[in-house]
Write an enzyme that holds these catalytic residues in place. Structure first.
Site, mmCIF file in Angstrom:
data_model
loop_
_atom_site.group_PDB
_atom_site.id
_atom_site.type_symbol
_atom_site.label_atom_id
_atom_site.label_comp_id
_atom_site.label_asym_id
_atom_site.label_seq_id
_atom_site.Cartn_x
_atom_site.Cartn_y
_atom_site.Cartn_z
ATOM 1 N N ASP A 125 30.487 3.488 42.092
ATOM 2 C CA ASP A 125 31.525 2.294 41.631
ATOM 3 C C ASP A 125 30.699 1.219 41.297
ATOM 4 O O ASP A 125 30.763 0.468 40.333
ATOM 5 C CB ASP A 125 32.652 2.439 42.583
ATOM 6 C CG ASP A 125 33.530 1.196 42.372
ATOM 7 O OD1 ASP A 125 32.964 0.013 42.453
ATOM 8 O OD2 ASP A 125 34.676 1.544 41.861
ATOM 9 N N GLU A 161 32.090 8.820 39.189
ATOM 10 C CA GLU A 161 31.201 7.644 39.912
ATOM 11 C C GLU A 161 30.333 8.190 40.972
ATOM 12 O O GLU A 161 29.292 7.960 40.934
ATOM 13 C CB GLU A 161 32.220 6.761 40.667
ATOM 14 C CG GLU A 161 33.311 5.943 39.650
ATOM 15 C CD GLU A 161 34.296 5.288 40.454
ATOM 16 O OE1 GLU A 161 34.897 4.071 40.057
ATOM 17 O OE2 GLU A 161 34.757 5.844 41.548
HETATM 18 MN MN MN Z 1 36.875 5.484 42.302
#
Ligand code: MN
Length: 234
Positions: free
Chosen positions: A52, A122
């Protein structure tokens, strides 16, 4: 790990242009906790946490170098879309990540959700970063090769300078010293695929719009109300 899954991993590695030294990191990035628990594996959660941040960094770096004259507000709007679940899901779909994700338990036969796809995407980038010896440069170059042009195109297609909610509010303040109101009329669809309907109103001007997020629906409704006000001018 059965043979067809391993073969699939080769396809995925070819698609991202990176060959893992430690394939178990790649497997971890694709492993949901429901499957991890059943098979004594690690799940992707901590990788997602790092991924992220990496994607935020890569995206902001691309935006600042490609759009040096954009204001911070514009950049914030671009970024918030580009790192959204909706957009990351799109990138994950292009890689067919749903074909690789390992899910266990009751979720096994469910459709892979938007958020699961985005989370795995991610985690994938964190796995690359760790596997290559934590080189932010190498990982960023790989990300740029795959997505830089696409991101620039996406930004150019969407008109981020037009923040209709702000434009509308400026207009109504100027005319009547009042602010428009927004109201959610309905939320439809399954959890991973919601559609919001929002009404925007000020005085006799009222419009509704639908969107994949509340924010998008509000923007579209604000745009319609702004047009109504402007076309009402005698
Ligand atoms: Mn996420």
């Amino acid at each position: 790990m059965h043979a067809s899954f391993s073969k699939g991993l080769n396809d995925l590695q070819r698609a991202i242009g990176y060959q893992f030294r430690d394939e178990s990191l790649l497997v971890q990035a694709l492993t949901h906790k429901s499957y991890a628990g059943e098979h004594g594996l690690k799940s992707y959660e901590t990788l997602e946490f790092l991924g992220d941040s990496l994607i935020n960094f890569f995206v902001v770096d691309i935006l600042l170098s490609e759009f040096p004259n954009a204001s911070e507000g514009e950049l914030a709007m671009m970024k918030s879309y580009l790192v959204s679940e909706e957009h990351l899901h799109e990138l994950a779909e292009e890689l067919s990540l749903d074909a690789y994700i390992l899910v266990g338990g009751k979720k096994r036969n469910n459709h892979v959700s938007t958020s699961l796809m985005a989370d795995t995407f991610e985690a994938l980038w964190a796995a690359v970063y760790i596997d290559c010896g934590r080189s932010a440069d190498l990982t960023k170059n790989l990300f740029n090769t795959l997505y830089r042009n696409r991101i620039v195109e996406t930004v150019n297609k969407k008109d981020y300078k037009r923040d209709y909610k702000t434009l509308l509010q400026e207009e109504t303040q100027r005319r009547w010293k009042e602010r428009p109101t927004y109201r959610v009329i309905s939320i439809e669809g399954p959890h991973h695929n919601r559609v919001f309907e929002v009404e925007c109103g000020i005085r006799e001007f009222r419009a509704t719009a639908r969107g994949r997020s509340k924010k998008t629906a509000q923007q579209l409704a604000a745009k319609k109300v702004l047009e109504l006000i402007q076309s009402s001018e005698g």
